[in-house]
Design a protein around this motif. Structure first.
Motif, PDB file in Angstrom:
ATOM      1  N   MET A  76      34.545  60.164  33.063  1.00  0.00           N
ATOM      2  CA  MET A  76      33.862  58.994  33.628  1.00  0.00           C
ATOM      3  C   MET A  76      34.674  57.723  33.385  1.00  0.00           C
ATOM      4  O   MET A  76      34.736  56.833  34.244  1.00  0.00           O
ATOM      5  CB  MET A  76      32.470  58.866  33.031  1.00  0.00           C
ATOM      6  CG  MET A  76      31.511  59.978  33.445  1.00  0.00           C
ATOM      7  SD  MET A  76      31.348  60.175  35.241  1.00  0.00           S
ATOM      8  CE  MET A  76      30.715  58.560  35.708  1.00  0.00           C
ATOM      9  N   ALA A  77      35.303  57.632  32.199  1.00  0.00           N
ATOM     10  CA  ALA A  77      36.131  56.456  31.907  1.00  0.00           C
ATOM     11  C   ALA A  77      37.311  56.375  32.877  1.00  0.00           C
ATOM     12  O   ALA A  77      37.679  55.286  33.345  1.00  0.00           O
ATOM     13  CB  ALA A  77      36.632  56.519  30.466  1.00  0.00           C
ATOM     14  N   ALA A  78      37.899  57.516  33.199  1.00  0.00           N
ATOM     15  CA  ALA A  78      39.008  57.527  34.162  1.00  0.00           C
ATOM     16  C   ALA A  78      38.529  57.090  35.541  1.00  0.00           C
ATOM     17  O   ALA A  78      39.228  56.360  36.261  1.00  0.00           O
ATOM     18  CB  ALA A  78      39.626  58.924  34.230  1.00  0.00           C
ATOM     19  N   ALA A  79      37.331  57.519  35.921  1.00  0.00           N
ATOM     20  CA  ALA A  79      36.797  57.198  37.248  1.00  0.00           C
ATOM     21  C   ALA A  79      36.585  55.705  37.449  1.00  0.00           C
ATOM     22  O   ALA A  79      36.670  55.205  38.574  1.00  0.00           O
ATOM     23  CB  ALA A  79      35.499  57.953  37.480  1.00  0.00           C
ATOM     24  N   ILE A  80      36.294  54.977  36.372  1.00  0.00           N
ATOM     25  CA  ILE A  80      36.000  53.538  36.494  1.00  0.00           C
ATOM     26  C   ILE A  80      37.132  52.663  35.956  1.00  0.00           C
ATOM     27  O   ILE A  80      36.953  51.459  35.795  1.00  0.00           O
ATOM     28  CB  ILE A  80      34.679  53.178  35.792  1.00  0.00           C
ATOM     29  CG1 ILE A  80      34.771  53.484  34.292  1.00  0.00           C
ATOM     30  CG2 ILE A  80      33.506  53.939  36.415  1.00  0.00           C
ATOM     31  CD1 ILE A  80      33.549  53.016  33.494  1.00  0.00           C
ATOM     32  N   SER A  81      38.297  53.251  35.703  1.00  0.00           N
ATOM     33  CA  SER A  81      39.412  52.491  35.136  1.00  0.00           C
ATOM     34  C   SER A  81      39.832  51.351  36.061  1.00  0.00           C
ATOM     35  O   SER A  81      40.116  51.581  37.237  1.00  0.00           O
ATOM     36  CB  SER A  81      40.612  53.408  34.893  1.00  0.00           C
ATOM     37  OG  SER A  81      40.332  54.350  33.890  1.00  0.00           O
ATOM     38  N   PRO A  82      39.918  50.124  35.538  1.00  0.00           N
ATOM     39  CA  PRO A  82      40.273  48.982  36.390  1.00  0.00           C
ATOM     40  C   PRO A  82      41.767  48.797  36.599  1.00  0.00           C
ATOM     41  O   PRO A  82      42.175  48.043  37.484  1.00  0.00           O
ATOM     42  CB  PRO A  82      39.692  47.786  35.618  1.00  0.00           C
ATOM     43  CG  PRO A  82      39.737  48.223  34.179  1.00  0.00           C
ATOM     44  CD  PRO A  82      39.510  49.697  34.184  1.00  0.00           C
ATOM     45  N   SER A  83      42.611  49.444  35.767  1.00  0.00           N
ATOM     46  CA  SER A  83      44.058  49.244  35.868  1.00  0.00           C
ATOM     47  C   SER A  83      44.784  50.552  35.570  1.00  0.00           C
ATOM     48  O   SER A  83      44.190  51.506  35.063  1.00  0.00           O
ATOM     49  CB  SER A  83      44.526  48.169  34.882  1.00  0.00           C
ATOM     50  OG  SER A  83      44.449  48.662  33.549  1.00  0.00           O
ATOM     51  N   ILE A  84      46.063  50.564  35.868  1.00  0.00           N
ATOM     52  CA  ILE A  84      46.859  51.768  35.636  1.00  0.00           C
ATOM     53  C   ILE A  84      46.926  52.108  34.159  1.00  0.00           C
ATOM     54  O   ILE A  84      46.912  53.281  33.772  1.00  0.00           O
ATOM     55  CB  ILE A  84      48.280  51.591  36.238  1.00  0.00           C
ATOM     56  CG1 ILE A  84      49.065  52.915  36.175  1.00  0.00           C
ATOM     57  CG2 ILE A  84      49.041  50.494  35.510  1.00  0.00           C
ATOM     58  CD1 ILE A  84      48.506  54.019  37.011  1.00  0.00           C
ATOM     59  N   TRP A  85      46.946  51.096  33.280  1.00  0.00           N
ATOM     60  CA  TRP A  85      47.103  51.362  31.853  1.00  0.00           C
ATOM     61  C   TRP A  85      45.820  51.893  31.228  1.00  0.00           C
ATOM     62  O   TRP A  85      45.870  52.742  30.333  1.00  0.00           O
ATOM     63  CB  TRP A  85      47.603  50.109  31.140  1.00  0.00           C
ATOM     64  CG  TRP A  85      48.942  49.693  31.693  1.00  0.00           C
ATOM     65  CD1 TRP A  85      49.216  48.589  32.443  1.00  0.00           C
ATOM     66  CD2 TRP A  85      50.179  50.418  31.580  1.00  0.00           C
ATOM     67  NE1 TRP A  85      50.543  48.571  32.809  1.00  0.00           N
ATOM     68  CE2 TRP A  85      51.160  49.682  32.291  1.00  0.00           C
ATOM     69  CE3 TRP A  85      50.552  51.606  30.955  1.00  0.00           C
ATOM     70  CZ2 TRP A  85      52.483  50.100  32.375  1.00  0.00           C
ATOM     71  CZ3 TRP A  85      51.864  52.025  31.048  1.00  0.00           C
ATOM     72  CH2 TRP A  85      52.814  51.281  31.754  1.00  0.00           C
ATOM     73  N   THR A  86      44.672  51.420  31.681  1.00  0.00           N
ATOM     74  CA  THR A  86      43.427  52.011  31.195  1.00  0.00           C
ATOM     75  C   THR A  86      43.261  53.433  31.727  1.00  0.00           C
ATOM     76  O   THR A  86      42.727  54.305  31.033  1.00  0.00           O
ATOM     77  CB  THR A  86      42.208  51.154  31.596  1.00  0.00           C
ATOM     78  OG1 THR A  86      42.216  50.959  33.024  1.00  0.00           O
ATOM     79  CG2 THR A  86      42.232  49.810  30.905  1.00  0.00           C
ATOM     80  N   LEU A  87      43.754  53.685  32.930  1.00  0.00           N
ATOM     81  CA  LEU A  87      43.710  55.039  33.477  1.00  0.00           C
ATOM     82  C   LEU A  87      44.624  55.961  32.678  1.00  0.00           C
ATOM     83  O   LEU A  87      44.257  57.113  32.385  1.00  0.00           O
ATOM     84  CB  LEU A  87      44.130  55.020  34.948  1.00  0.00           C
ATOM     85  CG  LEU A  87      44.166  56.381  35.662  1.00  0.00           C
ATOM     86  CD1 LEU A  87      42.809  57.069  35.592  1.00  0.00           C
ATOM     87  CD2 LEU A  87      44.610  56.208  37.111  1.00  0.00           C
ATOM     88  N   ILE A  88      45.801  55.478  32.312  1.00  0.00           N
ATOM     89  CA  ILE A  88      46.718  56.275  31.496  1.00  0.00           C
ATOM     90  C   ILE A  88      46.069  56.613  30.156  1.00  0.00           C
ATOM     91  O   ILE A  88      46.143  57.751  29.673  1.00  0.00           O
ATOM     92  CB  ILE A  88      48.051  55.527  31.296  1.00  0.00           C
ATOM     93  CG1 ILE A  88      48.846  55.503  32.613  1.00  0.00           C
ATOM     94  CG2 ILE A  88      48.875  56.145  30.171  1.00  0.00           C
ATOM     95  CD1 ILE A  88      50.073  54.619  32.580  1.00  0.00           C
ATOM     96  N   ALA A  89      45.390  55.634  29.548  1.00  0.00           N
ATOM     97  CA  ALA A  89      44.724  55.874  28.264  1.00  0.00           C
ATOM     98  C   ALA A  89      43.592  56.894  28.406  1.00  0.00           C
ATOM     99  O   ALA A  89      43.431  57.794  27.569  1.00  0.00           O
ATOM    100  CB  ALA A  89      44.187  54.558  27.706  1.00  0.00           C
ATOM    101  N   ALA A  90      42.800  56.757  29.480  1.00  0.00           N
ATOM    102  CA  ALA A  90      41.701  57.700  29.703  1.00  0.00           C
ATOM    103  C   ALA A  90      42.235  59.106  29.962  1.00  0.00           C
ATOM    104  O   ALA A  90      41.671  60.102  29.490  1.00  0.00           O
ATOM    105  CB  ALA A  90      40.835  57.234  30.872  1.00  0.00           C
ATOM    106  N   ALA A  91      43.327  59.188  30.718  1.00  0.00           N
ATOM    107  CA  ALA A  91      43.938  60.495  30.997  1.00  0.00           C
ATOM    108  C   ALA A  91      44.451  61.139  29.710  1.00  0.00           C
ATOM    109  O   ALA A  91      44.339  62.358  29.519  1.00  0.00           O
ATOM    110  CB  ALA A  91      45.079  60.342  32.005  1.00  0.00           C
ATOM    111  N   PHE A  92      44.999  60.321  28.818  1.00  0.00           N
ATOM    112  CA  PHE A  92      45.465  60.845  27.533  1.00  0.00           C
ATOM    113  C   PHE A  92      44.293  61.424  26.729  1.00  0.00           C
ATOM    114  O   PHE A  92      44.376  62.538  26.201  1.00  0.00           O
ATOM    115  CB  PHE A  92      46.153  59.742  26.729  1.00  0.00           C
ATOM    116  CG  PHE A  92      46.651  60.188  25.386  1.00  0.00           C
ATOM    117  CD1 PHE A  92      47.895  60.791  25.259  1.00  0.00           C
ATOM    118  CD2 PHE A  92      45.881  60.002  24.240  1.00  0.00           C
ATOM    119  CE1 PHE A  92      48.352  61.213  24.017  1.00  0.00           C
ATOM    120  CE2 PHE A  92      46.333  60.418  22.998  1.00  0.00           C
ATOM    121  CZ  PHE A  92      47.567  61.020  22.885  1.00  0.00           C
TER     122      PHE A  92
END
Length: 411
Positions: free
Chosen positions: A103-119
């Motif tokens: 869910m955190a990845a789905a709502i990530s506002p930027s590439i870096w938050t998406l990278i963190a959620a993916a990790f």
């Protein structure tokens, strides 16, 4: 000889461990395949993420690379706990956390938050590798390769079909919907795991710190484990170098095909997933080393075929099938060889083996993204062939004086 905990440190394995039915092993394979989709669903939708968040190819590949790197960390830090605690509880807890990271990845506002959620999603998605030792320990020695191969086949089918589903969902509803669907899918997966997985029986009473400390001597003193780790890391780097850049090849190359097409190749690749089961049976009969050598050769051959993928869809299709056959047969035969070292250290052996495998995959993903951006598809092909030749050299240099017998870890 292996430097393992002595009998005063290690709890005795059950006198008569429960032998899992074939149906139970198949259900473990299904659960494993369902969870592993968290890790690979991002690969077909990387061009969509790059366009949405306005980043380049090298940067967006970090999303896929961070997921694999997180998976490697999870394997190193969480997998050894399966020797000390009930694996069933570990599996259920990780599936719950995977829901929240999805869910955190789905709502990530930027590439870096998406990278963190993916990790984070990668860290807790090591559930499938908690299930592989279940299958090994709960099978008769003569069927261990087959059972491990069945679960590995489930993992590989999940990887490949997960790409297919995410490609179509991404094309229709956007990349955020892919992560939302993955998160929602963890709910029925958790229910199925809670109902069907047996209670895990710890095989040691070592503390967590001593469990982690025991990894080094286990690797240092056992050449089969070391060689399996290195060779499979190289093969997995080949595997991910291809799949993470397939969407870019199809979208930017002469074919100009979208993420749905990149995902559809997962169906083609799934045809090779049965190689894991056949690889397990061949390891039982011929010995895993023979199968490993053949697997390395098949993977190297696949990249020679993929050299024509830019201009020929036939070369691409055949290359995908050959690549997946080689990688999957290598995955289970290397794993069977490593497991044969000590049946009481399955969790730790699997931690070493799969950490090396997915660390190799993460490095292969990151390097191949750089190569794709600068050298194009030719760079990916050269990279795959080079890794295959290195693996082949390591395999033959390390050949034992006497042929290894088929793996029977409980013998």
């Amino acid at each position: 000889m292996s430097s393992l905990p002595n009998s005063a440190q290690t709890a005795s394995a059950p006198n008569a461990p429960t032998t899992a039915s074939r149906g139970k092993i198949i259900m473990m394979a299904i659960i494993a395949g369902a969870v592993i989709t968290n890790l690979y669903c991002v690969q077909p939708i990387l061009p969509l993420i790059a366009a949405s968040l306005a980043v380049d190819q090298t940067t967006v590949d970090l999303v896929a690379g961070s997921a694999l790197l997180g998976f490697a960390f999870g394997l190193a830090l969480l997998l050894p706990l399966g020797d000390r605690f009930d694996r069933r509880k570990l599996v259920l807890g990780q599936i719950i956390v995977a829901f929240f990271f999805g869910m955190a990845a789905a709502i990530s506002p930027s590439i870096w938050t998406l990278i963190a959620a993916a990790f984070g999603l990668g860290v807790v998605s090591c559930v499938p590798q908690q299930l592989v030792p279940f299958a090994a320990v709960m099978s008769r020695p003569s069927e261990r390769g087959r059972s491990v191969g069945t679960v590995v086949s489930g993992i590989m089918v999940g990887i490949l079909l997960g790409r297919t589903i995410s490609g179509f969902v991404g094309d229709m509803f956007g990349w955020r919907a892919v992560f939302a669907v993955e998160a929602a899918f963890m709910i029925p997966v958790w229910i199925a795991a809670a109902m069907l997985l047996p209670k895990g029986v710890p095989s040691t009473n070592l503390s967590y710190g001593r469990l982690l400390a025991s990894l080094w001597p286990l690797m240092r003193d056992n050449r089969p484990i070391r060689e399996s780790m290195i060779i499979q890391a190289l093969l997995w780097a080949c595997f991910n170098a291809f799949w993470v850049n397939l969407a870019a090849l199809l979208a930017d190359g002469p074919m100009h095909l979208g993420s749905a097409w990149a995902g559809a190749f997962g169906i083609i690749g799934a045809a090779g997933a049965l190689a894991a089961t056949f690889g397990g049976r061949a390891s039982d009969k011929l010995g895993p080393r023979s199968v490993i050598g053949a697997s390395i050769g098949i993977v190297t051959l696949s990249f020679l075929l993929l050299a024509g993928a830019e201009s020929s869809l036939i070369c691409l299709v055949i290359g995908v099938i050959v690549l997946d056959i080689g990688v999957q047969a290598g995955l289970v035969s290397n794993q069977t060889r490593a497991f044969a070292v000590d049946p009481k250290a399955q969790g730790r052996i699997n931690s070493l083996y799969m950490t090396a495998t997915f660390f190799g995959g993460a490095v292969g993903t990151i390097i191949s993204g750089w190569l794709m951006a600068r050298l194009g598809w030719e760079g990916i092909v050269a990279f795959g062939i080079l890794l295959g030749l290195i693996a082949l050299a390591i395999h033959w240099i390390g050949a034992p004086r006497h042929a290894e017998k088929p793996a029977t870890p409980g013998a």
